[in-house]
Motif scaffolding. Structure first.
Motif, mmCIF file in Angstrom:
data_model
loop_
_atom_site.group_PDB
_atom_site.id
_atom_site.type_symbol
_atom_site.label_atom_id
_atom_site.label_comp_id
_atom_site.label_asym_id
_atom_site.label_seq_id
_atom_site.Cartn_x
_atom_site.Cartn_y
_atom_site.Cartn_z
ATOM 1 N N LEU A 23 1.013 -1.374 0.012
ATOM 2 C CA LEU A 23 0.334 -0.148 -0.175
ATOM 3 C C LEU A 23 0.897 0.764 0.319
ATOM 4 O O LEU A 23 1.891 1.522 0.730
ATOM 5 N N GLU A 24 0.173 2.070 -0.977
ATOM 6 C CA GLU A 24 0.994 3.354 -1.349
ATOM 7 C C GLU A 24 1.142 4.411 0.523
ATOM 8 O O GLU A 24 2.706 4.465 0.466
ATOM 9 N N ALA A 64 4.352 -3.959 -7.300
ATOM 10 C CA ALA A 64 3.894 -3.554 -6.962
ATOM 11 C C ALA A 64 2.686 -2.246 -5.749
ATOM 12 O O ALA A 64 2.611 -2.909 -4.849
ATOM 13 N N ILE A 65 3.014 -1.184 -6.289
ATOM 14 C CA ILE A 65 2.883 -0.247 -5.264
ATOM 15 C C ILE A 65 1.744 0.321 -5.549
ATOM 16 O O ILE A 65 1.088 0.950 -6.583
ATOM 17 N N VAL A 66 0.251 0.261 -4.574
ATOM 18 C CA VAL A 66 -0.963 0.255 -5.251
ATOM 19 C C VAL A 66 -1.749 1.617 -3.832
ATOM 20 O O VAL A 66 -1.482 1.501 -2.996
ATOM 21 N N GLY A 67 -2.749 2.519 -4.599
ATOM 22 C CA GLY A 67 -3.327 4.178 -3.599
ATOM 23 C C GLY A 67 -3.975 4.268 -4.413
ATOM 24 O O GLY A 67 -4.608 3.729 -4.956
ATOM 25 N N THR A 79 1.712 1.240 -9.329
ATOM 26 C CA THR A 79 3.829 1.668 -9.678
ATOM 27 C C THR A 79 3.588 0.157 -9.330
ATOM 28 O O THR A 79 3.341 -0.254 -8.945
ATOM 29 N N PHE A 80 4.307 0.316 -10.807
ATOM 30 C CA PHE A 80 5.168 -1.313 -11.238
ATOM 31 C C PHE A 80 6.854 -1.147 -10.601
ATOM 32 O O PHE A 80 7.516 -0.158 -11.228
ATOM 33 N N ASN A 126 -2.079 4.109 -14.246
ATOM 34 C CA ASN A 126 -0.563 3.942 -14.156
ATOM 35 C C ASN A 126 0.506 4.449 -14.297
ATOM 36 O O ASN A 126 0.931 5.282 -14.785
ATOM 37 N N THR A 127 1.499 4.602 -13.249
ATOM 38 C CA THR A 127 2.145 6.026 -12.720
ATOM 39 C C THR A 127 3.499 5.737 -13.590
ATOM 40 O O THR A 127 3.957 6.649 -14.043
#
Length: 386
Positions: A23-24, A64-67, A79-80, A126-127
């Motif tokens: 988690l971001e 994988a960073i997700v928020g 963000t991958f 997707n960043t």
């Protein structure tokens, strides 16, 4: 005072890859410290990744960073990162299609998106590419469904089908579907050697070269290719020169160090019979539209990259590319490309329309499965934060 700090983490199998989903808001805002923390989580740099969660394989050393999304009309930001073994580097130049298929289920299971049965649509920004993906995730009892009858090559058993649409990812890395403006380019390897490639950018950027131009059949297994250092050197040289032509690197030398995971290089041939290297089962010429082998972090991908399958299929649907010349022409009417890779077949729904001199991507979708394997805490030394 504890010598370690806990960070929430999920191990999730997504497509034919496996990653650590974070988690971001649980990570440091400072990008330098954030990278150090991710490297520590994986146990990099170390080829065994023995002191972390990394699986010592490019297909399992992914984050994988997700928020919650900061974008209007989008559900989550993602963000991958490809976590290197042999350098203290998390590569974020590109996206991973397989890992992307786990973002929707992860977001639902962690309450970032309201679960709606039977299908929850998740809009994902997707960043890495500044592009939006759309995931359709089966849901049961407020969670991402796991059970189903959909199977994908390289993963045992079946699962619930997650559909991932990449039609909005044209020019993901370069801003153009055809980065050089050409359907074909000539790469000069030396004074006496040239090779023809096609460079295409949809979901990711790939460099396509005919297998026969490399003295290959196109049906080689990972072991056959990875055991040939001179071939690996040549493939990497082609990739890095093409990256320079596409504007993704200042020079081939810098590409080899700074952009190891993009662009991908793919060698291909027309459809033909071959054996699945994992099961030894026959894959028939009639069941596929072409044979392709993708290189990833300087070794052969054991299956096929998710974003790579999108780009390969789009390239195959563009008249004039070298790969279009090799595929069965029925793909233009059936709008489906079946790629024969080392461990099976990946079908991609694709529709490309030509308008004057431009090509318009109308559809590019793959089916994947994903499963949460473990939730918990990963422990990082406090000294890293000081």
């Amino acid at each position: 005072m504890s010598e370690t700090r806990a960070i929430r983490a999920t191990i999730q199998r997504a497509g034919s890859s496996k990653g650590i989903f974070l988690l971001e808001n649980d990570l440091p805002e400072d990008p330098v410290l954030r990278e150090k923390v991710i490297l520590a989580i994986f146990g990099s740099p170390d080829k065994r990744q023995i002191d972390g969660l990394g699986g010592a394989d490019p297909l399992t050393s992914k984050v994988a960073i997700v928020g919650p999304s900061k974008q209007e009309g989008v559900d989550v930001d993602y963000t991958f990162g490809q976590v290197a073994f042999d350098q203290a580097k998390v590569h974020t130049h590109a996206i991973c299609g397989n890992i992307s298929s786990g973002v929707g289920p992860f977001a639902i299971d962690h309450g970032l998106v309201k679960a709606e049965e039977p299908i929850t649509t998740v809009k994902i920004f997707n960043t890495n590419t500044n592009k939006v993906l759309t995931a359709e995730v089966p849901v049961k009892e407020g969670r991402a469904a796991v059970e189903g009858d959909y199977s994908i090559a390289g993963v045992p058993g079946t699962g619930a089908k997650v559909t991932l649409d990449f039609s909005q990812t044209v020019g993901a890395l370069t801003g153009k579907l055809l980065p050089t403006g050409n359907v074909k380019d000539t790469i000069e390897l030396s004074e006496n050697e040239r090779i023809t490639v096609s460079i295409v950018d949809a979901a990711t950027c790939q460099v396509f070269v005919r297998a026969e131009d490399l003295g290959l059949k196109g049906t080689e297994s990972p072991k056959e290719v990875d055991s040939q250092p001179e071939l690996l050197r040549k493939l990497e040289l082609i990739r890095c020169i093409a990256a320079t032509k596409a504007g993704l690197a200042e020079s081939p030398e810098k590409c080899a160090v700074e952009s190891r995971n993009t662009p991908h290089i793919v060698f291909f041939s027309e459809a033909k019979d071959y054996e699945n290297y994992l099961t030894q089962e026959k894959i028939s010429e009639e069941s596929i539209d072409l044979v392709a082998r993708g290189m990833f972090m300087q070794i052969m991908h054991k299956t096929y990259a998710g974003t790579g399958s999108i780009c390969t299929s789009v390239a195959a649907a563009i008249p004039g590319t070298n790969i279009h010349e090799a595929v069965k022409k029925e793909i233009m009417t059936k709008k489906l490309v079946r790629i024969g890779h080392p461990a099976g077949i990946i079908p991609v729904e694709v529709e490309v329309q030509q308008e004057v001199k431009n090509f318009i991507l109308k559809k590019a979708a793959i089916g994947r499965t994903s499963r949460r394997i473990m939730d918990g805490n990963v422990y990082i030394r406090n000294s890293l934060f000081q």
